[in-house]
Design a protein around this motif. Structure first.
Motif, PDB file in Angstrom:
ATOM      1  N   ARG A  20      46.561  36.997  -7.255  1.00  0.00           N
ATOM      2  CA  ARG A  20      46.454  37.447  -5.860  1.00  0.00           C
ATOM      3  C   ARG A  20      45.767  38.807  -5.764  1.00  0.00           C
ATOM      4  N   GLU A  21      46.016  39.665  -6.744  1.00  0.00           N
ATOM      5  CA  GLU A  21      45.444  41.012  -6.733  1.00  0.00           C
ATOM      6  C   GLU A  21      43.919  40.991  -6.707  1.00  0.00           C
ATOM      7  N   LYS A  22      43.320  39.972  -7.312  1.00  0.00           N
ATOM      8  CA  LYS A  22      41.855  39.890  -7.329  1.00  0.00           C
ATOM      9  C   LYS A  22      41.299  39.673  -5.923  1.00  0.00           C
ATOM     10  N   PHE A  23      42.017  38.898  -5.107  1.00  0.00           N
ATOM     11  CA  PHE A  23      41.581  38.685  -3.726  1.00  0.00           C
ATOM     12  C   PHE A  23      41.755  39.963  -2.911  1.00  0.00           C
ATOM     13  N   LEU A  24      42.874  40.647  -3.113  1.00  0.00           N
ATOM     14  CA  LEU A  24      43.124  41.894  -2.385  1.00  0.00           C
ATOM     15  C   LEU A  24      42.100  42.957  -2.766  1.00  0.00           C
ATOM     16  N   GLN A  25      41.816  43.076  -4.057  1.00  0.00           N
ATOM     17  CA  GLN A  25      40.820  44.036  -4.525  1.00  0.00           C
ATOM     18  C   GLN A  25      39.449  43.721  -3.940  1.00  0.00           C
ATOM     19  N   THR A  26      39.091  42.440  -3.939  1.00  0.00           N
ATOM     20  CA  THR A  26      37.795  42.021  -3.401  1.00  0.00           C
ATOM     21  C   THR A  26      37.693  42.350  -1.924  1.00  0.00           C
ATOM     22  N   ASP A  27      38.736  42.027  -1.158  1.00  0.00           N
ATOM     23  CA  ASP A  27      38.716  42.306   0.276  1.00  0.00           C
ATOM     24  C   ASP A  27      38.593  43.808   0.527  1.00  0.00           C
ATOM     25  N   ASP A  28      39.357  44.603  -0.211  1.00  0.00           N
ATOM     26  CA  ASP A  28      39.277  46.062  -0.051  1.00  0.00           C
ATOM     27  C   ASP A  28      37.871  46.575  -0.343  1.00  0.00           C
ATOM     28  N   GLU A  29      37.269  46.071  -1.414  1.00  0.00           N
ATOM     29  CA  GLU A  29      35.918  46.524  -1.777  1.00  0.00           C
ATOM     30  C   GLU A  29      34.885  46.097  -0.739  1.00  0.00           C
ATOM     31  N   LEU A  30      35.000  44.877  -0.228  1.00  0.00           N
ATOM     32  CA  LEU A  30      34.051  44.403   0.784  1.00  0.00           C
ATOM     33  C   LEU A  30      34.168  45.223   2.062  1.00  0.00           C
ATOM     34  N   ILE A  31      35.382  45.544   2.447  1.00  0.00           N
ATOM     35  CA  ILE A  31      35.575  46.381   3.640  1.00  0.00           C
ATOM     36  C   ILE A  31      34.986  47.773   3.403  1.00  0.00           C
ATOM     37  N   GLN A  32      35.203  48.313   2.215  1.00  0.00           N
ATOM     38  CA  GLN A  32      34.647  49.634   1.876  1.00  0.00           C
ATOM     39  C   GLN A  32      33.116  49.620   1.948  1.00  0.00           C
ATOM     40  N   LEU A  33      32.503  48.547   1.424  1.00  0.00           N
ATOM     41  CA  LEU A  33      31.046  48.452   1.388  1.00  0.00           C
ATOM     42  C   LEU A  33      30.421  48.095   2.726  1.00  0.00           C
ATOM     43  N   PHE A  34      31.050  47.141   3.438  1.00  0.00           N
ATOM     44  CA  PHE A  34      30.393  46.549   4.604  1.00  0.00           C
ATOM     45  C   PHE A  34      31.135  46.760   5.923  1.00  0.00           C
ATOM     46  N   GLY A  35      32.391  47.227   5.886  1.00  0.00           N
ATOM     47  CA  GLY A  35      33.090  47.556   7.118  1.00  0.00           C
ATOM     48  C   GLY A  35      34.074  46.535   7.633  1.00  0.00           C
ATOM     49  N   ALA A  36      33.932  45.245   7.275  1.00  0.00           N
ATOM     50  CA  ALA A  36      34.846  44.231   7.804  1.00  0.00           C
ATOM     51  C   ALA A  36      34.679  42.924   7.038  1.00  0.00           C
ATOM     52  N   THR A  37      35.728  42.108   7.045  1.00  0.00           N
ATOM     53  CA  THR A  37      35.665  40.757   6.494  1.00  0.00           C
ATOM     54  C   THR A  37      36.451  39.820   7.395  1.00  0.00           C
ATOM     55  N   SER A  38      36.171  38.541   7.301  1.00  0.00           N
ATOM     56  CA  SER A  38      36.981  37.485   7.911  1.00  0.00           C
ATOM     57  C   SER A  38      37.199  36.439   6.831  1.00  0.00           C
ATOM     58  N   THR A  39      38.449  36.010   6.656  1.00  0.00           N
ATOM     59  CA  THR A  39      38.763  35.044   5.606  1.00  0.00           C
ATOM     60  C   THR A  39      39.440  33.829   6.220  1.00  0.00           C
ATOM     61  N   ASP A  40      38.948  32.635   5.871  1.00  0.00           N
ATOM     62  CA  ASP A  40      39.563  31.392   6.334  1.00  0.00           C
ATOM     63  C   ASP A  40      40.853  31.139   5.570  1.00  0.00           C
TER      64      ASP A  40
END
Length: 102
Positions: A20-40
């Motif tokens: 699970r931590e890999k998904f959380l880390q990825t989401d945090d990094e994407l938000i840091q880089l691009f500002g927002a994410t949406s996940t299905d």
């Protein structure tokens, strides 16, 4: 604008669940880089053949809607390489779709 869709596997190719931590880390990094994410929350199921081996995937889809410029594309290509290593995958499927926001 451009929409990038990233398919992230729920299981490694050997059948182990992805931590699970890999998904959380990825989401945090994407938000840091691009500002927002949406996940299905629905599971995307896929099958693919590689070197005579049939793989069965269960994936989640992450979407990012961004300004369409070379900097975003370059950053997304770098993210892809990071995700391939993090999720222990031969490839991570990322698609790009031109969109208009109403």
């Amino acid at each position: 604008m451009i929409r990038f869709e990233i398919l992230l596997p729920l299981f490694h190719n050997d059948g182990r669940p992805v931590e699970r931590e890999k998904f959380l880390q990825t989401d945090d990094e994407l938000i840091q880089l691009f500002g927002a994410t949406s996940t299905d929350t629905v599971v995307v199921r896929g099958r693919w053949l590689y070197q005579s081996t049939l793989y069965h995937d269960q994936l989640v889809r992450v979407r990012l809607d961004l300004e369409d410029n070379p900097t975003q594309w370059e950053a997304m290509r770098a993210v892809k390489e990071t995700l391939k290593t993090r999720f222990e995958q031969l490839d991570i499927w990322i698609t790009a779709h031109r969109i208009e926001v109403v």
